[in-house]
Scaffold this motif. Structure first.
Motif, mmCIF file in Angstrom:
data_model
loop_
_atom_site.group_PDB
_atom_site.id
_atom_site.type_symbol
_atom_site.label_atom_id
_atom_site.label_comp_id
_atom_site.label_asym_id
_atom_site.label_seq_id
_atom_site.Cartn_x
_atom_site.Cartn_y
_atom_site.Cartn_z
ATOM 1 N N TYR A 285 -11.773 3.942 -2.503
ATOM 2 C CA TYR A 285 -12.451 5.013 -3.234
ATOM 3 C C TYR A 285 -13.958 4.798 -3.225
ATOM 4 N N ARG B 111 -5.472 7.234 -2.458
ATOM 5 C CA ARG B 111 -4.210 6.721 -3.017
ATOM 6 C C ARG B 111 -3.460 5.794 -2.072
ATOM 7 N N ALA B 112 -3.406 6.160 -0.794
ATOM 8 C CA ALA B 112 -2.577 5.382 0.128
ATOM 9 C C ALA B 112 -3.118 3.979 0.340
ATOM 10 N N ASN B 113 -4.429 3.816 0.315
ATOM 11 C CA ASN B 113 -5.017 2.507 0.594
ATOM 12 C C ASN B 113 -6.084 2.079 -0.412
ATOM 13 N N GLU B 114 -6.242 2.862 -1.426
ATOM 14 C CA GLU B 114 -7.168 2.552 -2.517
ATOM 15 C C GLU B 114 -8.592 2.289 -2.073
ATOM 16 N N CYS C 160 1.504 13.080 0.025
ATOM 17 C CA CYS C 160 0.189 12.732 -0.524
ATOM 18 C C CYS C 160 0.242 11.578 -1.513
ATOM 19 N N ASN C 161 1.424 11.199 -1.959
ATOM 20 C CA ASN C 161 1.589 10.073 -2.887
ATOM 21 C C ASN C 161 1.098 10.339 -4.307
ATOM 22 N N GLU D 34 1.748 7.813 -7.491
ATOM 23 C CA GLU D 34 0.603 7.326 -8.266
ATOM 24 C C GLU D 34 0.773 7.657 -9.750
ATOM 25 N N ASN E 54 0.850 -1.194 0.000
ATOM 26 C CA ASN E 54 0.000 0.000 0.000
ATOM 27 C C ASN E 54 0.881 1.237 0.000
ATOM 28 N N LYS E 55 0.516 2.209 -0.819
ATOM 29 C CA LYS E 55 1.371 3.390 -0.932
ATOM 30 C C LYS E 55 1.494 4.149 0.374
ATOM 31 N N GLY E 56 0.480 4.031 1.222
ATOM 32 C CA GLY E 56 0.519 4.785 2.474
ATOM 33 C C GLY E 56 1.550 4.268 3.460
ATOM 34 N N GLU E 57 1.991 3.043 3.262
ATOM 35 C CA GLU E 57 2.893 2.436 4.239
ATOM 36 C C GLU E 57 4.316 2.954 4.070
#
Ligand code: HEM
Ligand code: SF4
Ligand code: SF4
Lengths: 441, 264
Positions: free
Chosen positions: B164, B159-162, A378-379, A383, A250-253
């Motif tokens: 939506y 975005r961070a965890n998709e 914010c990634n 993305e 996950n991008k947030g990690e």
């Protein structure tokens, strides 16, 4: 072997050796990064590579430039087939060695090459116009002056020349063929272009044109090949490994730093004896690793691979909230700075020995603190990137260095840290009041 | 709502020998910020009225460490994480719902590596589940009937965890018109608060990020900007005030909208 055969072999050996040498240099530079494990999830990595790199999935978020790029991409890949024949002809002195044996398939292959070459030609012209005439912000930001701007244009000029040579070669050859009373090759484009451009020329002139085309083509290929390692265009090779090794979580990690975990878990371990002398480090020669990153060698090798893969397309920066509101931060510049500094460190290490300090560093001499603190994490950049580059992880590592090694952060953040430490919240409220909301109206 | 809900803490439940189905992680903003406390209360109303067996940590909760981590202070982050994980594991917590995408992201993605493994959902996901299970019913023709609503994707949910779909699916129950901003979902623009920016002045530039984002929202001519994050809520509220539109355009968390529409 004929003179031209020998010249061809020498040219090939020199060009290929130089390319291998420069590629190894880049590989060594990438290996200066610290380790990070990306040996997991083979299947999803392959799947991602097929979709994102091979299939250009993220490119197609901007369909027009994606389609234009696809023409160049496909032309490049298909043209490699013809290169095999060029090598055989060049070494043995044969002429179109595979034409007779492959028959209809041969015509098909050359026809495909000719058609995609025309498409690539058009695409390249449009790219040139886009870069130089249309005022597209992502191509005119401050980091896109000087070499990066020239680099972006040069490759397009090379592409144009390369395609021109292909049609000189095929067109001239077509006319010679007709001149000799033989049947037309029947190649879709050159059978039209040939008579149009070269009709009425003497056989000598035609032969010269064909030879210029042939030698020009292969020379451009070698030039191109050796241009790649000094240019953003290395992406045409690195895009594949770069996507393969990209972060799939996950991008947030954000990663939990293991060095910190070791220390903090000691503090929370009731069985740990706080007065015990720390265990002897296994290797006392090794200096303790820094927290975070001050220079490129503190980053991990995927960060460094990212830096060499960046196409400087600016999609990241054009989606970056900080950049779009006039802050100095540009994620593309973060990647370009990382690459430029890595090139410099690599040169220093080769000249003066590994570990040589030149008194400069990525943070400070290339990237300023102002840029580092403007990021909202914010990634959007991650993305957007069509080749799965992660500028954010570099920014975070630079912050980690500033905070944990130099205790440097904007004063409001220092206050925020103190509040969390003392009150368990980023503001100055008593932890005992944390549940008061439940009793309020 | 007039009745005051007695919010159960883990300590109380433990004393009675009970355990909750889900722990409500309130978060720092939800605990201390006056605006965000209203969101917290809306979530509580929903949990309470849907008969969810829940509890909070109360004064035993502390910052997840998200702003510290994103500001580069990994030490402080892990100190907070270890401390929270000790408490959560001590209570044998299995499932957590958060009122904030930052807490959601941190506990879901970053705590497992430090020994904290839980099923973590954002409050919009829980609300979606409750609606789908028929436990939460939105009244017909409520306050939002015929209104235009636009949803601002929080970076740490989107975005961070998709995630939506959950917030949109919940909003679609409101009998209103859901309009998207030109930058939405994976292309959604940040409100400007993330990465610890909430706690500091922005670097010099030519505009504040929340103003840029508020323009996106105002362009949709929405009557309501729906949020799923207390920090986005603050940023968008400030942005709308900046355009003197606070009378026409209201900023509400999805939990508040649902609590209102379900007449809780
Ligand atoms: C293998 C053959 C490839 C060739 C010959 C090639 C060629 C090019 C050229 C000529 C450009 C410059 C276009 C411009 O002026 O903006 C370009 C840009 C770019 N390429 Fe490639 N490329 C190849 C593979 C790839 C792959 C596999 C990817 C992965 C997705 C990729 C991603 C990009 C991106 C993101 C840009 C910037 C595009 C933009 O500015 O919109 N390329 N490439
Ligand atoms: S993560 Fe940081 S650098 Fe990337 S787009 Fe967001 S603000 Fe810009
Ligand atoms: S990081 Fe990715 S999106 Fe940004 S300029 Fe490089 S290739 Fe383009």
């Amino acid at each position: 072997m004929s003179v031209s055969g020998i010249s061809f072999v020498i040219l090939s050996v020199v060009a290929l050796s130089l390319f291998v040498y420069n590629s190894l240099r880049i590989r060594n530079n990438i290996n200066l990064g610290i380790d990070v494990d990306r040996s997991d999830s083979f299947n999803s990595r392959i799947k991602t590579t097929v979709l994102v790199a091979l299939g250009q999935k993220k490119m197609f978020k901007r369909p027009i430039s994606a389609l234009l790029h696809l023409f160049i991409y496909v032309a490049f890949v298909i043209t490699q087939l013809e290169l095999i024949e060029i090598f055989v002809d060049g070494i043995t002195g044969s002429h179109r060695a595979f034409r007779v044996s492959l028959g209809g398939l041969y015509t098909l292959i050359i026809n495909s090459i000719e058609i995609v070459s025309v498409l690539a030609f058009v695409a390249t012209l449009i790219f040139l116009i886009r870069r130089n005439l249309l005022k597209i912000p992502r191509f005119t930001m401050s980091e896109m002056t000087g070499w990066p701007k020239l680099d972006g244009n040069l490759i397009l000029y090379f592409e144009i020349l390369l395609i021109c040579f292909i049609f000189m070669m095929n067109g001239g050859d077509e006319m010679l063929q007709l001149e000799n009373g033989a049947e037309s090759y029947g190649f879709v484009i050159s059978s039209v272009v040939g008579p149009l451009l070269f009709g009425g020329l003497t056989p000598e002139a035609l032969h010269l044109i064909e030879q210029i085309g042939w030698w020009g083509h292969i020379s451009m290929v070698f030039l191109f090949l050796n241009y790649l390692p000094i240019s953003k265009h290395f992406h045409i090779l690195l895009a594949f490994p770069n996507v393969y090794y990209s972060n799939l979580r996950n991008k947030g990690e954000l990663n939990n730093m293991q060095s910190v975990k070791k220390e903090v878990s000691m503090m929370f371990d009731p069985s740990a004896d706080p007065y015990a002398t720390p265990a002897e480090p296994a290797n006392t020669e090794e200096p303790p690793a820094r927290f975070g990153a001050k220079d490129v060698v503190d980053l991990n090798w995927v960060n460094l691979l990212n830096a060499y893969t960046c196409t400087e397309c600016g999609r990241c920066s054009s989606s970056c909230p900080a950049n779009q509101t006039g802050k100095k931060l540009s994620p593309r510049k973060i990647m370009m700075d990382t690459r430029d500094r890595l090139e410099e460190v690599g040169r220093n290490y080769r000249k003066h020995g590994v570990g040589h300090e030149d008194g400069k560093s990525l943070l400070g001499d290339y990237i300023t603190e102002e840029e580092v603190w403007a990021c909202t994490s914010c990634n959007a950049c991650v993305e957007e990137c069509p080749v799965n580059i992660d500028p954010l992880s570099i920014i975070i590592d630079l912050r980690r260095y500033l905070v944990m090694e130099e205790s440097k952060s904007p004063s409001e953040l220092t206050t925020m840290f103190t509040n969390i430490e003392n009150n368990g919240a980023p503001w100055q409220f008593s932890p005992m009041d944390r549940f008061n909301w439940a009793a309020e109206e | 709502m007039s009745e005051r809900i007695n919010v159960p803490t883990m300590q109380e439940l433990m004393a009675k020998g009970e355990s909750p189905d889900v722990l409500f992680w309130v978060g720092c903003a939800g605990s201390f910020d006056d605006r965000a406390k209203k969101i917290t209360k809306a979530v509580v109303k929903i949990l309470h009225n849907c008969g969810v067996k829940y509890a909070v940590l109360g004064t035993e909760e502390a910052c997840t460490g998200d702003p510290a981590k994103r500001a580069g202070n990994e030490f402080l982050f892990q100190m907070q994480a270890f401390q929270n994980i000790q408490i959560l594991n001590g209570y044998e917590i299995k499932k957590i719902v958060t009122g904030c995408p930052h807490c959601f992201n941190t506990i879901k993605n970053e705590y497992p590596g430090l020994g904290g493994d839980y099923e973590v959902v954002h409050h919009t996901q829980l609300i979606q589940d409750l609606i789908n299970a028929g436990k939460l019913k939105v009244k017909e023709g409520g306050a939002f009937k015929g209104k235009r609503i636009t949803f601002h994707d929080p970076c740490y949910l989107g975005r961070a965890n998709e995630v939506y779909e959950a917030p949109r699916s919940v909003l679609s129950r409101l009998d209103a018109e859901l309009v998207e901003m030109k930058r939405c979902k994976s292309k959604g623009l940040c409100c400007g608060a993330g990465g610890a920016q909430m706690f500091k002045e922005a670097e010099p530039g030519n505009k504040e990020v929340n103003i840029e984002r508020t323009e996106d929202a105002l362009e949709t001519k929405a009557n309501f900007i729906a949020t799923g994050c207390p920090f986005c809520n603050t940023m968008m509220t400030d942005g709308v005030k900046n355009f003197n539109k606070e009378e026409e355009v209201k900023i509400m968390d999805i939990a508040e909208m649902i609590a209102m529409a379900a007449d809780l």
